[in-house]
Design a protein around this motif. Structure first.
Motif, PDB file in Angstrom:
ATOM      1  N   MET A 167       0.845  -1.188   0.000  1.00  0.00           N
ATOM      2  CA  MET A 167       0.000   0.000   0.000  1.00  0.00           C
ATOM      3  C   MET A 167       0.891   1.253   0.000  1.00  0.00           C
ATOM      4  O   MET A 167       1.920   1.298   0.645  1.00  0.00           O
ATOM      5  N   ALA A 168       0.461   2.255  -0.718  1.00  0.00           N
ATOM      6  CA  ALA A 168       1.247   3.487  -0.837  1.00  0.00           C
ATOM      7  C   ALA A 168       1.227   4.274   0.473  1.00  0.00           C
ATOM      8  O   ALA A 168       0.276   4.203   1.243  1.00  0.00           O
ATOM      9  N   ALA A 169       2.301   5.014   0.696  1.00  0.00           N
ATOM     10  CA  ALA A 169       2.382   5.884   1.869  1.00  0.00           C
ATOM     11  C   ALA A 169       1.317   6.975   1.756  1.00  0.00           C
ATOM     12  O   ALA A 169       0.920   7.343   0.653  1.00  0.00           O
TER      13      ALA A 169
ATOM     14  N   LEU B  23      -0.815  12.733  -3.100  1.00  0.00           N
ATOM     15  CA  LEU B  23      -0.340  13.317  -4.361  1.00  0.00           C
ATOM     16  C   LEU B  23      -1.088  12.736  -5.555  1.00  0.00           C
ATOM     17  O   LEU B  23      -1.469  13.472  -6.477  1.00  0.00           O
ATOM     18  N   LEU B  24      -1.299  11.427  -5.550  1.00  0.00           N
ATOM     19  CA  LEU B  24      -2.055  10.804  -6.643  1.00  0.00           C
ATOM     20  C   LEU B  24      -3.475  11.342  -6.700  1.00  0.00           C
ATOM     21  O   LEU B  24      -3.992  11.643  -7.777  1.00  0.00           O
TER      22      LEU B  24
ATOM     23  N   GLY C  17      -0.883  16.019   4.336  1.00  0.00           N
ATOM     24  CA  GLY C  17      -0.183  14.905   3.709  1.00  0.00           C
ATOM     25  C   GLY C  17      -0.984  13.627   3.650  1.00  0.00           C
ATOM     26  O   GLY C  17      -0.676  12.738   2.856  1.00  0.00           O
ATOM     27  N   ASP C  18      -2.054  13.534   4.462  1.00  0.00           N
ATOM     28  CA  ASP C  18      -2.889  12.338   4.427  1.00  0.00           C
ATOM     29  C   ASP C  18      -4.252  12.598   3.765  1.00  0.00           C
ATOM     30  O   ASP C  18      -5.217  11.879   4.017  1.00  0.00           O
ATOM     31  N   PHE C  19      -4.320  13.616   2.912  1.00  0.00           N
ATOM     32  CA  PHE C  19      -5.535  13.869   2.131  1.00  0.00           C
ATOM     33  C   PHE C  19      -5.797  12.631   1.270  1.00  0.00           C
ATOM     34  O   PHE C  19      -4.863  12.036   0.774  1.00  0.00           O
ATOM     35  N   PRO C  20      -7.003  12.154   1.106  1.00  0.00           N
ATOM     36  CA  PRO C  20      -8.303  12.714   1.461  1.00  0.00           C
ATOM     37  C   PRO C  20      -8.850  12.267   2.815  1.00  0.00           C
ATOM     38  O   PRO C  20     -10.012  12.527   3.105  1.00  0.00           O
TER      39      PRO C  20
END
Length: 101
Positions: A1-3, A9-10, A67-70
């Motif tokens: 899983m992505a950070a 960012l994606l 940094g943890d959007f959404p």
């Protein structure tokens, strides 16, 4: 899983693409884009809708995405003065607050 930051960012890149497509076709009252050097800081302009008390106004807004959007929403700062019950002023800055249901 992505950070979380990579996921954010994606998501922001996808949102930007959707916004740019919408501008071309139907979003005439709103413009938004990230700063050239910071995808987490966006500047937006929102024009008042025709026939409303804000029809001749353009409101400048900044969005600071975490940094943890959404998972967490952006901090929305209103740079243009607006007297409205959903605009909170704190330490000389104006923030838009979502209405609680």
């Amino acid at each position: 899983m992505a950070a979380p930051r990579a996921t954010a960012l994606l998501r922001l890149a996808r949102d930007l693409e959707e916004i740019q497509e919408a501008f071309a076709s139907r979003l005439s009252l709103v413009s938004a884009s990230p700063l050239p050097t910071d995808m987490f800081s966006w500047h937006c302009n929102v024009a008042g809708p025709p026939g409303s008390p804000y029809a001749e106004s353009v409101f400048h807004v900044t969005l600071a995405f975490p940094g943890d959007f959404p998972s967490r929403p952006p901090r929305v700062r209103l740079c243009t003065y607006l007297h409205h019950p959903n605009v909170l002023e704190r330490d000389g800055e104006r923030f838009i607050c979502a209405k609680k249901k």
